[in-house]
Design a protein around this motif. Structure first.
Motif, PDB file in Angstrom:
ATOM      1  N   MET A 154       0.818  -1.215   0.000  1.00  0.00           N
ATOM      2  CA  MET A 154       0.000   0.000   0.000  1.00  0.00           C
ATOM      3  C   MET A 154       0.851   1.264   0.000  1.00  0.00           C
TER       4      MET A 154
ATOM      5  N   ALA B  33      -1.048   6.322  -6.898  1.00  0.00           N
ATOM      6  CA  ALA B  33      -2.409   6.150  -6.379  1.00  0.00           C
ATOM      7  C   ALA B  33      -3.167   7.461  -6.547  1.00  0.00           C
ATOM      8  N   PRO B  34      -4.436   7.380  -6.940  1.00  0.00           N
ATOM      9  CA  PRO B  34      -5.179   8.628  -7.175  1.00  0.00           C
ATOM     10  C   PRO B  34      -5.358   9.461  -5.898  1.00  0.00           C
ATOM     11  N   ARG B  35      -5.238  10.764  -6.085  1.00  0.00           N
ATOM     12  CA  ARG B  35      -5.250  11.730  -4.997  1.00  0.00           C
ATOM     13  C   ARG B  35      -6.475  11.595  -4.081  1.00  0.00           C
ATOM     14  N   LYS B  36      -7.631  11.419  -4.692  1.00  0.00           N
ATOM     15  CA  LYS B  36      -8.857  11.429  -3.885  1.00  0.00           C
ATOM     16  C   LYS B  36      -9.035  10.206  -2.991  1.00  0.00           C
ATOM     17  N   GLY B  37      -8.219   9.165  -3.246  1.00  0.00           N
ATOM     18  CA  GLY B  37      -8.353   7.963  -2.425  1.00  0.00           C
ATOM     19  C   GLY B  37      -7.387   7.936  -1.246  1.00  0.00           C
TER      20      GLY B  37
ATOM     21  N   ALA C 105      -8.898   7.852   2.544  1.00  0.00           N
ATOM     22  CA  ALA C 105      -9.441   6.546   2.938  1.00  0.00           C
ATOM     23  C   ALA C 105      -8.309   5.531   3.079  1.00  0.00           C
ATOM     24  N   ARG C 106      -7.332   5.599   2.187  1.00  0.00           N
ATOM     25  CA  ARG C 106      -6.206   4.673   2.240  1.00  0.00           C
ATOM     26  C   ARG C 106      -5.413   4.845   3.536  1.00  0.00           C
TER      27      ARG C 106
ATOM     28  N   GLU D 157      -6.479   5.658   6.360  1.00  0.00           N
ATOM     29  CA  GLU D 157      -7.190   4.989   7.458  1.00  0.00           C
ATOM     30  C   GLU D 157      -6.988   3.476   7.409  1.00  0.00           C
TER      31      GLU D 157
ATOM     32  N   TRP E 132       3.911   1.469  -1.282  1.00  0.00           N
ATOM     33  CA  TRP E 132       4.456   1.523  -2.645  1.00  0.00           C
ATOM     34  C   TRP E 132       3.421   2.127  -3.592  1.00  0.00           C
ATOM     35  N   ASP E 133       2.201   1.637  -3.463  1.00  0.00           N
ATOM     36  CA  ASP E 133       1.117   2.085  -4.332  1.00  0.00           C
ATOM     37  C   ASP E 133       0.857   3.580  -4.168  1.00  0.00           C
TER      38      ASP E 133
ATOM     39  N   THR F  56       3.548   5.565  -6.031  1.00  0.00           N
ATOM     40  CA  THR F  56       3.798   5.351  -7.472  1.00  0.00           C
ATOM     41  C   THR F  56       2.566   5.650  -8.316  1.00  0.00           C
TER      42      THR F  56
END
Lengths: 506, 506
Positions: free
Chosen positions: A29, A37-41, A44-45, A47, A31-32, A35
């Motif tokens: 997570m 991951a979309p800004r809006k997520g 939530a990520r 958390e 790493w993701d 590299t």
């Protein structure tokens, strides 16, 4: 081994493996996030990461873990364990003993504090506004001082922080190491400053098509023996390597259109970290021993491959024609020797991550001095910027125009990573010392590079260092390989020869 | 709400959120495995996934979950909850009641069985060797029949499987729906087969530079309103969409150098799934209600955007010039009408995932008939290949040359996903019915597409469907939007007009 001990050992192994699974999930997570991951997520990520981290921490200090460690540490039991299980018990116990001393609510508050501090730091650095960051840094230092009291320490309070990144390291040892290095480095830098030979670097700053840069990075990775079936190369703002397991060690780099070497040396640096992690013994998979033994040894490998291999003259004798081929009109009239000089130019500067191989160590010493003082109480956070600027003047002869390019430049303190910085210089020292032994056994490194015998170099390092993961301590590694404890003379010798040659100092 | 109920509700919410965190971590790891994770790390990763899945399953059937559900379901408590909490309790209870009935060792064995079966299926399909796969499929069917007995069922045993993907769906309803569809579809396909108008499709199969294909996919995604700050487009062997949370809904596609539309329609299909998940109400984040309400409604959205928007004449009036621009020499002399006919060619064929919009439904009906018979015991696994071939002859007039292009073509059964296939045709039916209501309120869809008013279309769908997530049942959605239960006449009407026009049937 009795059946009951065998069963106990099995349960412990399963428990540890489960913890390690959480670790791999978290690393995927992270790493993701870094590299693409979309800004809006992201919110939530974060958390999700918080939930899983908390769960993993709980497991590391659970009463179940306590029982495992108590039972497995009993002499009659411990002596029946094999080397891996013993080390595993020791490592988990070290972690357990540390973590159990911090009240969970204090730990939780600290996690939130550093997470907020990293955001504030980002803005403060942007605005060059130390006052904005100061209250956070004060709290982080205070929390760490409190933790140090809870953990306990021998000698200097800062030792307990150093030990987190470099097991066994102390201020006593570092003071001596850095004094030795500084005594030779400062005059060397001064001599270089007075040398009439000033390498031309202008041709490195033209426009270089990024697709070609990427192709070249991939090509060099293959040459060096990075295993693409056990990794991948991506892009991120700051290059990094992450070892999920030895079959999946990923690296990233960053392509700058006006700098042909930044992405390449970033790639080779991370490749060094990755070669280490890709080659840890299979028997350590699923345990916390399946990682580098310390940050210093880890950095020794990234720096060995980046500087001693990647910035060597024979490396470029081999690969400069390939680079010229990729950019036919960019290196006209630039000889391989001029290219070599340019990528090794020494220039005292303000920013650590842009520093050359030589002055880099001075940047580290400044941070080391500051951290030591923060934790023996002889320097207040409020006085940091002035002290920082004074030290830069003294060690490097340069003064930041503002705190954004001064005391606020690094993220480490915002994250509470005190004790980490020395690893970088230790890495330089380790790599030179290890190289010296390697050359006694395999022959001159420059000759090996000249012939492209990277596989021989890698195989030697796997055998001596990589495969052991965290089964051996840094000191066991360095003494086992070189026959003596860490000795900075190898680094000084290497730097003296290399830069004496480039700058005609002899 | 009393303080104690408020506290109970809060604890339940935290518990559910933690489970959902495991779900997101697992989804990131699945996404990662399918978009380029290195081969050598897959084995270790599978174990990580196994550990976290087991943990998540344990939480869903824990005594703690049991107590939450018992206390929150008490009438005096339940009636004080708001709509979201009520639905959350109901959903968790449904899941709990199902899962608690399966003995953990049986569940564990089933997970291992399906995981092995998927590998065996892959090889069996490759070798067209049904006998190799048969023993696994027999065990999977037997396990599901046993589970059905443990779960209980009303009417047909297969109903309980259908309900997992389409809550409230039964064989009684599906028999009627499919009979209606088949009665009109079979003669329509026959009429098309006899039509003198056979669209030329040869020009679609030239070489199309993949970089340009990718640029076109990205362009169309932006046009349709896919939010790139809440998602990303990657490549994978089979296109898919995954909603980690509404701020992070990723899609993939696959670029074929000799097929200009495969990647594009794959992209638009997944975009439909993604628009749904990107627009679920924020209040459902961190709960199991933050997903599509059923596979049928989900497929209705992917198919609406892929077929009703993406395969419409006005869509290509708008975007064909752009495509021609990207491939200047590929569409010479091909009018937009010829292009439209080509991408809508009807051709009874063997492979479901390559089938056209019209015959696709017949592929589904065959699978539905088979699944129904497997679970009422009137068809043995051993007799599957013969029955399959017979049905393909009857419904589509084609016979597989071997089982690789016949009964072994889909992965679903290897994974135990019985009851899933009908979703695809239900999606077609739902989408036509929903479109009809949309047109009454917004005007003709073709006109909206002609004017590029995708935003109006999306806004309407968000309001009517997307934002509700799983808060409403599929039936509440379809009746709420259209004023009547699912009615296949809308689909038949749409298909009749569209293909009657293309094939000059009137």
């Amino acid at each position: 081994m009795s059946e009951s001990i065998q069963a106990l050992r099995q349960s412990f192994r399963s428990y540890v493996k489960k913890m390690k699974s959480y670790g791999e999930a978290l690393d995927v997570m992270y790493w993701d996030l870094r590299t693409g991951a979309p800004r809006k997520g992201v919110e939530a990520r974060s958390e999700v990461i918080g939930e899983l981290s908390a769960e993993m921490f709980k497991m590391s200090v659970s009463s179940e873990m306590g029982r495992f460690l108590e039972q497995l540490s009993e002499p009659g039991v411990f002596e029946q364990l094999d080397a891996v299980d013993r080390k595993l018990v020791e490592e988990c116990k070290k972690e357990y003993d540390r973590s159990i001393k911090i009240p969970p609510d204090k730990y939780q508050a600290y996690v939130v504090l550093t997470s907020q501090a990293e955001s504030v730091w980002e803005e403060a650095k942007e605005k060059a506004d130390f006052a904005m960051f100061q209250p956070y840094l004060e709290k982080i230092v205070a929390a760490n001082r409190e933790f140090i009291e809870l953990w306990g320490y021998a000698g200097h309070p800062y030792n307990t922080l150093l030990d987190m990144y470099e097991p066994g390291m102390t201020t006593q040892k570092l003071d001596q190491l850095f004094a030795d290095v500084r005594a030779k480095l400062v005059p060397l830098v001064a001599a270089i400053g007075q040398s009439s030979n000033v390498p031309d670097t202008a041709f490195l700053r033209q426009t270089f098509d990024v697709t070609q840069q990427k192709a070249f990075s991939l090509y060099i990775l293959k040459e060096l023996g990075y295993d693409f079936e056990a990794g991948r190369l991506d892009e991120s703002v700051h290059p990094f390597a992450t070892g999920l397991n030895p079959g999946d060690v990923r690296i990233t780099t960053r392509y700058l259109p006006h700098d042909v070497t930044s992405a390449l040396f970033g790639t080779i640096h991370e490749c060094g970290h990755a070669l280490y992690e890709q080659n840890i013994s299979q028997e350590l998979i699923g345990t916390p021993l399946c990682t580098g033994t310390s940050m210093g040894i880890h950095e020794s490998q990234s720096r060995f491959w980046e500087n001693m291999v990647g910035r060597s003259r024979t490396f470029w004798k081999r690969y400069y024609p390939k680079l010229q081929e990729l950019y036919p009109d960019r290196f006209e009239g630039v000889s391989v020797d001029s290219f070599y000089d340019a990528i090794n130019v020494v220039q005292p500067s303000l920013i650590r991550i842009e520093a050359d191989e030589l002055t880099y160590n001075l940047h580290i010493m400044i941070r080391y001095e500051i951290e030591k003082k923060l934790f023996d109480g002889s320097l207040r956070v409020a006085d940091l910027p002035a002290y920082w600027n004074e030290k830069y003047k003294e060690y490097l002869g340069v003064v930041p125009a503002h705190d954004g390019e001064g005391v606020l430049q690094d993220v480490h303190w915002a994250g509470g990573a005190f004790g980490y910085f020395p690893s970088y210089s230790l890495g330089n020292m380790y790599s030179a010392q290890i190289r010296s032994t390697m050359e006694k056994q395999l022959g001159d490194l420059d000759d090996l590079v000249d012939r492209g015998e990277f596989s021989a170099v890698k195989t030697w390092l796997v055998e001596k260092i990589y495969r052991h993961g965290k089964l051996l301590t840094p000191n066991e590694i360095v003494e086992g390989v070189t026959g003596e404890p860490l000795n900075p003379e190898y680094l000084l010798d290497y730097l003296g020869k290399k830069y004496g040659d480039i700058y005609n100092l002899n």
